[in-house]
Design a protein around this motif. Structure first.
Motif, PDB file in Angstrom:
ATOM      1  N   SER A   1      55.632  40.553  85.712  1.00  0.00           N
ATOM      2  CA  SER A   1      54.748  39.879  86.033  1.00  0.00           C
ATOM      3  C   SER A   1      55.710  38.671  86.701  1.00  0.00           C
ATOM      4  O   SER A   1      55.917  38.522  87.732  1.00  0.00           O
ATOM      5  N   ASN A   2      57.317  38.825  86.518  1.00  0.00           N
ATOM      6  CA  ASN A   2      57.746  37.737  86.476  1.00  0.00           C
ATOM      7  C   ASN A   2      59.365  37.446  85.232  1.00  0.00           C
ATOM      8  O   ASN A   2      59.913  36.950  84.711  1.00  0.00           O
ATOM      9  N   PRO A   3      59.843  38.121  86.029  1.00  0.00           N
ATOM     10  CA  PRO A   3      61.620  38.439  84.728  1.00  0.00           C
ATOM     11  C   PRO A   3      61.951  37.073  83.975  1.00  0.00           C
ATOM     12  O   PRO A   3      62.701  36.941  83.877  1.00  0.00           O
ATOM     13  N   ARG A   4      62.714  36.689  85.200  1.00  0.00           N
ATOM     14  CA  ARG A   4      62.818  35.085  85.832  1.00  0.00           C
ATOM     15  C   ARG A   4      62.531  34.318  84.936  1.00  0.00           C
ATOM     16  O   ARG A   4      62.837  33.062  84.262  1.00  0.00           O
ATOM     17  N   ALA A   5      61.371  34.111  85.170  1.00  0.00           N
ATOM     18  CA  ALA A   5      60.208  32.796  83.991  1.00  0.00           C
ATOM     19  C   ALA A   5      60.508  33.330  82.367  1.00  0.00           C
ATOM     20  O   ALA A   5      60.524  32.732  81.512  1.00  0.00           O
ATOM     21  N   VAL A   6      60.876  34.869  82.006  1.00  0.00           N
ATOM     22  CA  VAL A   6      60.990  35.017  80.928  1.00  0.00           C
ATOM     23  C   VAL A   6      62.845  34.674  80.228  1.00  0.00           C
ATOM     24  O   VAL A   6      63.130  34.270  79.358  1.00  0.00           O
ATOM     25  N   LYS A   7      63.379  35.115  81.575  1.00  0.00           N
ATOM     26  CA  LYS A   7      64.629  35.139  81.540  1.00  0.00           C
ATOM     27  C   LYS A   7      65.264  34.899  82.916  1.00  0.00           C
ATOM     28  O   LYS A   7      65.972  35.307  84.118  1.00  0.00           O
ATOM     29  N   PRO A   8      65.748  33.241  82.938  1.00  0.00           N
ATOM     30  CA  PRO A   8      65.869  32.756  84.230  1.00  0.00           C
ATOM     31  C   PRO A   8      67.110  33.281  85.021  1.00  0.00           C
ATOM     32  O   PRO A   8      66.876  33.401  86.340  1.00  0.00           O
ATOM     33  N   ASN A   9      68.394  33.366  84.655  1.00  0.00           N
ATOM     34  CA  ASN A   9      69.171  34.055  84.965  1.00  0.00           C
ATOM     35  C   ASN A   9      69.925  35.490  84.965  1.00  0.00           C
ATOM     36  O   ASN A   9      70.541  36.382  84.868  1.00  0.00           O
TER      37      ASN A   9
ATOM     38  N   ARG B   1      69.720  39.605  86.481  1.00  0.00           N
ATOM     39  CA  ARG B   1      69.890  39.922  87.792  1.00  0.00           C
ATOM     40  C   ARG B   1      68.728  40.329  88.165  1.00  0.00           C
ATOM     41  O   ARG B   1      68.185  41.008  89.477  1.00  0.00           O
ATOM     42  N   MET B   2      67.805  40.763  87.809  1.00  0.00           N
ATOM     43  CA  MET B   2      66.610  41.704  88.206  1.00  0.00           C
ATOM     44  C   MET B   2      65.881  40.911  88.789  1.00  0.00           C
ATOM     45  O   MET B   2      65.239  39.762  88.613  1.00  0.00           O
ATOM     46  N   VAL B   3      65.240  41.249  89.859  1.00  0.00           N
ATOM     47  CA  VAL B   3      64.740  40.336  90.847  1.00  0.00           C
ATOM     48  C   VAL B   3      63.869  42.029  91.645  1.00  0.00           C
ATOM     49  O   VAL B   3      64.050  42.539  92.159  1.00  0.00           O
ATOM     50  N   LEU B   4      62.916  41.301  91.983  1.00  0.00           N
ATOM     51  CA  LEU B   4      61.869  42.506  92.289  1.00  0.00           C
ATOM     52  C   LEU B   4      60.435  41.917  92.965  1.00  0.00           C
ATOM     53  O   LEU B   4      59.966  39.940  92.258  1.00  0.00           O
ATOM     54  N   PRO B   5      60.052  42.092  93.463  1.00  0.00           N
ATOM     55  CA  PRO B   5      58.800  41.430  94.291  1.00  0.00           C
ATOM     56  C   PRO B   5      57.444  41.548  93.494  1.00  0.00           C
ATOM     57  O   PRO B   5      57.973  42.316  92.463  1.00  0.00           O
ATOM     58  N   PRO B   6      56.278  40.352  93.345  1.00  0.00           N
ATOM     59  CA  PRO B   6      55.349  40.778  92.391  1.00  0.00           C
ATOM     60  C   PRO B   6      54.509  42.210  92.627  1.00  0.00           C
ATOM     61  O   PRO B   6      54.722  42.398  93.753  1.00  0.00           O
ATOM     62  N   ILE B   7      54.468  42.325  90.942  1.00  0.00           N
ATOM     63  CA  ILE B   7      53.472  43.725  90.775  1.00  0.00           C
ATOM     64  C   ILE B   7      52.560  43.390  90.784  1.00  0.00           C
ATOM     65  O   ILE B   7      51.912  42.623  89.469  1.00  0.00           O
ATOM     66  N   ALA B   8      50.948  43.793  91.279  1.00  0.00           N
ATOM     67  CA  ALA B   8      50.125  43.810  91.225  1.00  0.00           C
ATOM     68  C   ALA B   8      49.097  44.135  89.403  1.00  0.00           C
ATOM     69  O   ALA B   8      50.374  44.883  88.844  1.00  0.00           O
TER      70      ALA B   8
END
Length: 114
Positions: A79-87, A89-96
């Motif tokens: 849903s939001n990898p950066r909400a789990v681990k802010p730093n 490197r995994m960046v992805l567009p939202p997945i439905a």
């Protein structure tokens, strides 16, 4: 508070969509969404870790607050990898929600094949 609401929303969305999860569709979605950075059929890393057998496996990334990659952990992460681990490197567009449920269903089916 906002983070708790987001987490609750993700869990509710996932529980509703998980009922109709389609592993075959999840494989196709994973090939499109995950393959640019991950190997799906090996443990060898690409840009990110290999995803073979990820379901039920302990995270290989330090600082992840989950003991294992299960339905909840994978859904929150996807849903939001950066909400789990802010730093991360995994960046992805939202997945439905449906796509996340199908990807997770495929991860589970691959684990069951072993």
């Amino acid at each position: 508070m906002l983070r708790a609401l987001l987490f609750t929303f993700c869990l509710l969305s996932f529980s509703l969509s998980a009922q109709a999860a389609d592993a075959a569709r999840g494989k196709v979605v994973a090939q499109v969404r995950c393959m640019p950075c991950h190997h799906l059929n090996t443990l060898l890393p690409g840009i990110g870790p290999g995803l073979k057998g990820i379901y039920g496996r302990a995270p290989s990334i330090s600082g992840i607050p989950f003991d294992v990659w299960d339905d909840t952990a994978l859904n929150v992460w996807l849903s939001n990898p950066r909400a789990v681990k802010p730093n991360t490197r995994m960046v992805l567009p939202p997945i439905a929600a449906r796509d996340r449920a199908d990807i997770i269903a495929w991860f589970k089916s691959v684990k069951d094949e072993k």
